[in-house]
Design a protein around this motif. Structure first.
Motif, mmCIF file in Angstrom:
data_model
loop_
_atom_site.group_PDB
_atom_site.id
_atom_site.type_symbol
_atom_site.label_atom_id
_atom_site.label_comp_id
_atom_site.label_asym_id
_atom_site.label_seq_id
_atom_site.Cartn_x
_atom_site.Cartn_y
_atom_site.Cartn_z
ATOM 1 N N MET A 54 64.011 12.483 68.500
ATOM 2 C CA MET A 54 65.039 13.253 67.794
ATOM 3 C C MET A 54 64.703 13.378 66.309
ATOM 4 S SD MET A 54 68.606 12.101 69.541
ATOM 5 C CE MET A 54 68.397 11.025 70.932
ATOM 6 N N TYR A 55 64.162 12.329 65.718
ATOM 7 C CA TYR A 55 63.718 12.420 64.319
ATOM 8 C C TYR A 55 62.618 13.470 64.179
ATOM 9 C CZ TYR A 55 66.213 8.491 62.149
ATOM 10 O OH TYR A 55 67.175 7.674 61.620
ATOM 11 N N VAL A 56 61.680 13.497 65.121
ATOM 12 C CA VAL A 56 60.612 14.499 65.103
ATOM 13 C C VAL A 56 61.216 15.899 65.146
ATOM 14 C CG1 VAL A 56 58.690 15.474 66.436
ATOM 15 C CG2 VAL A 56 58.843 13.006 66.107
ATOM 16 N N SER A 60 60.857 18.334 62.030
ATOM 17 C CA SER A 60 60.017 19.500 62.317
ATOM 18 C C SER A 60 60.729 20.795 61.961
ATOM 19 C CB SER A 60 59.601 19.530 63.788
ATOM 20 O OG SER A 60 58.721 18.476 64.070
ATOM 21 N N LYS A 61 61.979 20.901 62.372
ATOM 22 C CA LYS A 61 62.724 22.137 62.075
ATOM 23 C C LYS A 61 62.951 22.301 60.571
ATOM 24 C CE LYS A 61 66.006 21.732 65.228
ATOM 25 N NZ LYS A 61 65.555 20.781 66.231
ATOM 26 N N ARG A 62 63.165 21.214 59.865
ATOM 27 C CA ARG A 62 63.337 21.298 58.416
ATOM 28 C C ARG A 62 62.032 21.728 57.759
ATOM 29 N NH1 ARG A 62 64.545 23.391 54.837
ATOM 30 N NH2 ARG A 62 64.532 22.545 52.756
ATOM 31 N N LEU A 63 60.919 21.167 58.238
ATOM 32 C CA LEU A 63 59.618 21.582 57.719
ATOM 33 C C LEU A 63 59.332 23.043 58.059
ATOM 34 C CD1 LEU A 63 57.687 18.321 58.569
ATOM 35 C CD2 LEU A 63 58.043 19.236 56.265
ATOM 36 N N HIS A 64 59.709 23.466 59.250
ATOM 37 C CA HIS A 64 59.546 24.871 59.633
ATOM 38 C C HIS A 64 60.337 25.770 58.685
ATOM 39 C CE1 HIS A 64 58.622 23.797 64.119
ATOM 40 N NE2 HIS A 64 57.624 23.500 63.317
ATOM 41 N N ASP A 65 61.530 25.347 58.310
ATOM 42 C CA ASP A 65 62.355 26.148 57.403
ATOM 43 C C ASP A 65 61.672 26.321 56.051
ATOM 44 O OD1 ASP A 65 64.820 27.578 56.817
ATOM 45 O OD2 ASP A 65 65.244 25.906 55.443
ATOM 46 N N ALA A 66 60.871 25.335 55.680
ATOM 47 C CA ALA A 66 60.134 25.412 54.409
ATOM 48 C C ALA A 66 58.778 26.106 54.595
ATOM 49 C CB ALA A 66 59.934 24.018 53.842
ATOM 50 N N GLY A 67 58.516 26.609 55.811
ATOM 51 C CA GLY A 67 57.267 27.314 56.076
ATOM 52 C C GLY A 67 56.098 26.390 56.371
ATOM 53 N N SER A 69 54.143 23.247 58.815
ATOM 54 C CA SER A 69 53.969 22.815 60.201
ATOM 55 C C SER A 69 54.781 21.549 60.457
ATOM 56 C CB SER A 69 52.486 22.529 60.465
ATOM 57 O OG SER A 69 52.330 21.870 61.700
ATOM 58 N N GLY A 70 55.315 21.430 61.667
ATOM 59 C CA GLY A 70 56.031 20.226 62.054
ATOM 60 C C GLY A 70 55.131 19.004 62.085
ATOM 61 N N TRP A 71 53.832 19.220 62.191
ATOM 62 C CA TRP A 71 52.884 18.106 62.186
ATOM 63 C C TRP A 71 52.898 17.364 60.850
ATOM 64 C CZ3 TRP A 71 50.922 16.031 66.350
ATOM 65 C CH2 TRP A 71 50.832 16.801 67.512
ATOM 66 N N LEU A 72 53.379 18.008 59.814
ATOM 67 C CA LEU A 72 53.495 17.357 58.512
ATOM 68 C C LEU A 72 54.457 16.165 58.583
ATOM 69 C CD1 LEU A 72 52.524 17.532 55.579
ATOM 70 C CD2 LEU A 72 54.444 19.042 55.121
ATOM 71 N N TYR A 73 55.255 16.110 59.645
ATOM 72 C CA TYR A 73 56.150 14.963 59.839
ATOM 73 C C TYR A 73 55.361 13.660 59.891
ATOM 74 C CZ TYR A 73 59.341 11.630 61.931
ATOM 75 O OH TYR A 73 60.080 10.504 62.179
ATOM 76 N N LEU A 74 54.118 13.715 60.339
ATOM 77 C CA LEU A 74 53.303 12.501 60.385
ATOM 78 C C LEU A 74 53.145 11.886 58.990
ATOM 79 C CD1 LEU A 74 50.572 13.530 62.978
ATOM 80 C CD2 LEU A 74 52.534 12.014 63.320
ATOM 81 N N VAL A 75 53.105 12.730 57.969
ATOM 82 C CA VAL A 75 53.035 12.221 56.594
ATOM 83 C C VAL A 75 54.344 11.494 56.258
ATOM 84 C CG1 VAL A 75 52.849 12.872 54.155
ATOM 85 C CG2 VAL A 75 51.413 13.998 55.871
ATOM 86 N N PHE A 76 55.475 12.085 56.656
ATOM 87 C CA PHE A 76 56.766 11.429 56.440
ATOM 88 C C PHE A 76 56.814 10.106 57.209
ATOM 89 C CE2 PHE A 76 58.034 15.572 54.983
ATOM 90 C CZ PHE A 76 59.020 15.314 54.042
ATOM 91 N N LEU A 77 56.283 10.090 58.418
ATOM 92 C CA LEU A 77 56.290 8.877 59.230
ATOM 93 C C LEU A 77 55.438 7.780 58.590
ATOM 94 C CD1 LEU A 77 57.407 7.677 61.835
ATOM 95 C CD2 LEU A 77 55.401 8.560 63.024
ATOM 96 N N LEU A 78 54.261 8.142 58.100
ATOM 97 C CA LEU A 78 53.415 7.162 57.405
ATOM 98 C C LEU A 78 54.107 6.658 56.137
ATOM 99 C CD1 LEU A 78 49.850 8.735 57.792
ATOM 100 C CD2 LEU A 78 50.736 6.661 58.874
ATOM 101 N N GLY A 79 54.743 7.579 55.423
ATOM 102 C CA GLY A 79 55.505 7.186 54.234
ATOM 103 C C GLY A 79 56.639 6.245 54.591
#
Length: 178
Positions: A54-56, A60-67, A69-79
């Motif tokens: 659910m966090y993904v 992901s949708k928030r990142l999509h709204d900013a244009g 990729s949802g894969w950028l969530y991995l950076v948030f996860l590492l952070g």
């Protein structure tokens, strides 16, 4: 807010306000799950995987709204992992002195090569250790979540349709989350 779309579907876009609402629901759910795991049964740990999914979806949708990729969530996860570990280490002796003492004993036994003693210590004081770590865990989790939520919510929204879909309904032309 369509909870099913926000929490269970990684496709599409959500505005910052919907993102924050979804994140608040997930954060409350995760905290309840952690408390249930400590006070009721460790079996509640199995709920971690659906909550991470659910966090993904939300990020992901928030990142999509900013244009992005949802894969950028991995950076948030590492952070999240890094900041949470640092905060946990800082807060442990302050918020959980009992657990800090038990962990020190455990490290001493392990350093002396007494694995049987270390195992017996963990088995004998597992409930006490888990309960005394809960405040530190929840505090580190909330602080880290707030930091990452602020960063994600502040990402500028794309006011136009992008490769992830049209802008969220009711978003208008503003790109600020408030």
């Amino acid at each position: 807010m369509d909870i099913q779309h926000v929490l269970l579907n990684p496709r599409g876009r959500i505005d910052p306000r919907t993102f924050l609402r979804g994140l608040i629901l997930l954060t409350a759910g995760y905290m309840l799950m952690q408390m249930a795991e400590v006070f009721i049964s460790p079996a509640f740990f199995v709920l971690t995987v659906p909550i991470i999914y659910m966090y993904v979806c939300v990020f992901s949708k928030r990142l999509h709204d900013a244009g992005q990729s949802g894969w950028l969530y991995l950076v948030f996860l590492l952070g999240y992992v890094f900041v949470n570990l640092v905060l946990f280490a800082i807060l442990l002796p302050i918020l959980s002195p009992v657990a800090s003492g038990i962990l020190s004993e455990l490290l001493e036994l392990a350093a002396a090569g007494n694995s049987a003693g270390a195992e017996a210590l963990v088995e004998g004081r597992e409930a006490e250790l888990n309960q005394s770590l809960l405040l530190t865990s929840l505090t580190a989790f909330l602080t880290t979540s707030a930091i990452l939520a602020t960063i994600a919510a502040r990402l500028p929204s794309d006011p136009h349709s992008n490769r992830y879909g049209p802008p969220p309904a009711g978003m208008g032309r503003t790109s600020t989350p408030y």
